[in-house]
Design a protein around this motif. Structure first.
Motif, PDB file in Angstrom:
ATOM      1  N   LEU A  13      26.985 -17.962  38.648  1.00 23.74           N
ATOM      2  CA  LEU A  13      26.610 -18.856  37.553  1.00 23.74           C
ATOM      3  C   LEU A  13      27.840 -19.509  36.933  1.00 23.74           C
ATOM      4  O   LEU A  13      27.803 -20.689  36.586  1.00 23.74           O
ATOM      5  N   ASP A  18      23.023 -23.535  40.644  1.00 23.35           N
ATOM      6  CA  ASP A  18      21.847 -24.151  40.029  1.00 23.35           C
ATOM      7  C   ASP A  18      20.591 -23.319  40.224  1.00 23.35           C
ATOM      8  O   ASP A  18      19.554 -23.618  39.639  1.00 23.35           O
ATOM      9  N   GLY A  19      20.655 -22.310  41.070  1.00 22.93           N
ATOM     10  CA  GLY A  19      19.510 -21.469  41.356  1.00 22.93           C
ATOM     11  C   GLY A  19      19.846 -20.521  42.488  1.00 22.93           C
ATOM     12  O   GLY A  19      20.966 -20.540  43.012  1.00 22.93           O
ATOM     13  N   SER A  48      19.440 -14.177  36.574  1.00 22.33           N
ATOM     14  CA  SER A  48      19.636 -15.574  36.959  1.00 22.33           C
ATOM     15  C   SER A  48      20.041 -16.495  35.816  1.00 22.33           C
ATOM     16  O   SER A  48      20.287 -17.681  36.042  1.00 22.33           O
ATOM     17  N   LYS A  51      18.117 -19.718  35.507  1.00 23.77           N
ATOM     18  CA  LYS A  51      18.103 -20.623  36.665  1.00 23.77           C
ATOM     19  C   LYS A  51      16.960 -20.208  37.594  1.00 23.77           C
ATOM     20  O   LYS A  51      16.575 -19.038  37.649  1.00 23.77           O
TER      21      LYS A  51
END
Length: 87
Positions: A13, A18-19, A48, A51
């Motif tokens: 991150l 972005d994911g 996450s 995300k």
């Protein structure tokens, strides 16, 4: 090892992820026990940072794939995927 997962995802991150695509695109997720994959999915969504997480739910046993898909939805996954069967 969810602590290692937290550390890895936190690092990714900070690098602009972005994911996340969780459980592998080339079959490595299937090598894990279904219960471990459920833990991985939940821990990944939690780590996450909001995300999107796409959870790979392919399984040799169709009932396991259904269980994993429902579990991914219940923990807040953005989507699921099911790569083509391995032969």
């Amino acid at each position: 090892n969810t602590q290692a997962l937290d550390k890895l995802m936190s690092y990714l991150l900070t690098k602009g992820a972005d994911g996340f695509y969780v459980g592998g695109a080339t079959g490595e997720g299937i090598a894990l026990k279904t219960e471990n994959r459920a833990v991985l999915a939940e821990a990944s969504v939690k780590a996450s940072g909001g995300k999107p997480c796409i959870i790979q739910v392919a399984a040799a046993d169709f009932s396991d794939a259904i269980y994993l898909a429902k579990q991914a939805e219940s923990v807040g996954a953005a989507a699921i995927s099911r790569p083509t069967s391995t032969f």
